[in-house]
Design an enzyme around this catalytic site. Structure first.
Site, PDB file in Angstrom:
ATOM      1  N   ASP A   1       5.705  -5.678   1.311  1.00 35.73           N
ATOM      2  CA  ASP A   1       4.272  -5.389   1.422  1.00 35.73           C
ATOM      3  C   ASP A   1       4.060  -3.973   1.956  1.00 35.73           C
ATOM      4  O   ASP A   1       4.887  -3.451   2.704  1.00 35.73           O
ATOM      5  CB  ASP A   1       3.632  -6.425   2.372  1.00 35.73           C
TER       6      ASP A   1
ATOM      7  N   ASN B   1      -1.570 -11.865  -7.544  1.00 37.72           N
ATOM      8  CA  ASN B   1      -1.589 -10.453  -7.944  1.00 37.72           C
ATOM      9  C   ASN B   1      -2.201 -10.217  -9.330  1.00 37.72           C
ATOM     10  O   ASN B   1      -2.609  -9.095  -9.655  1.00 37.72           O
ATOM     11  CB  ASN B   1      -0.171  -9.852  -7.917  1.00 37.72           C
TER      12      ASN B   1
END
Ligand code: FPP
Length: 250
Positions: A29, A77
């Site tokens: 991330d 996503n």
């Protein structure tokens, strides 16, 4: 045809104390924040993130990790802007094409977990080729979690079990933890010993919910593109100092 490569000499592992984690899972991330800090486009963060992926795969192999699972693209996503999704798919394809040779040279088997059918056709094509070509490699397993979500993985597992029960191939009383594990994408693999998350968020983000029951969790503030081999090795070292009790006393 799959020809097995001759093992190439690897640099000696820096981590020589036992126990070495068999399986490391990483939530990568912070690509966007890394780019934002430089007033760059998010895409550039992902590009740099792909470089980190290369370095961490190599280090894992050198250190003797048996399984490395990277959260590269979640089911959530898909909701990102179309352009960003396109770039991520392009980077993935580039990575697969660019790493094929190195995966073979280092005896690494590449596999993918997740709703692979949702990926663009050209990506599936390259992925299938690399999966097939590396299938007999035994030095390390690199799992890319692609269009992956743990809840949907669990739903899929329950459906598969229900189907077997309906067809008389499985008795409900025979369902136990092993049977469940055997119907997940990660069937046959050890559960992650270590879960790493970069960029400081204290979240699991729908990653390997069943499999991380006893994983040792490490969260670092470092943004993924800045995550180095040295910090990774320091985490593996810290893992070796932790006492894992699996719910028991010492
Ligand atoms: C999180 O950053 C990361 C991702 C959404 C995917 C990870 C992708 C890569 C590392 C690059 C390509 C992958 C491979 C396997 C070559 P973010 O955009 O959520 O960062 P932010 O939270 O700072 O916005």
């Amino acid at each position: 045809m799959n020809s097995k490569p001759a093992s190439i000499p690897l640099t000696p592992p820096r981590i020589d104390r036992l126990p070495l984690p068999a399986h490391v899972a990483i939530i990568m991330d912070g690509n966007g924040r890394w780019a934002k800090k430089r007033s760059w486009r998010r895409i550039q963060g992902h590009e740099q993130g792909a470089e980190t992926v290369r370095a961490i795969v190599r280090t894992s192999r050198e250190a003797g990790i048996r399984v490395l699972t990277l959260y590269a693209f979640s089911t959530e996503n898909w909701q990102r802007p179309e352009k960003e999704v396109k770039v991520l798919m392009h980077l993935l394809k580039k990575f697969l094409k660019g790493e094929e040779k190195e995966l073979m040279e280092n005896n690494i088997r590449l596999d993918a977990i997740g709703q692979i059918h949702r990926l663009p056709e050209d990506v599936i094509h390259v992925l299938d080729r690399v999966r097939h070509r590396t299938a007999a490699n035994e030095g390390m397993r690199l799992n890319l979690a692609l269009s992956y979500g743990a809840r949907s993985e669990i739903v899929r597992m329950v459906r598969r079990l229900a189907e077997k029960v309906r067809n008389g191939k499985l008795a409900p009383e025979d369902i136990d933890e092993t049977v469940l594990s055997d119907h997940l994408y990660t069937a046959g693999l050890p559960d992650p010993d270590v879960l790493i998350r970069t960029s400081g968020e204290m979240r699991i983000s729908n990653f390997l919910l069943w499999q991380i029951a006893y994983s040792e969790i490490f969260v670092t503030d470092t943004l993924w593109p800045d995550f180095t081999k040295e910090e990774y090795l320091a985490i593996l070292d810290a893992y070796q100092r932790r006492e894992r009790r699996f719910g028991k006393t010492t």
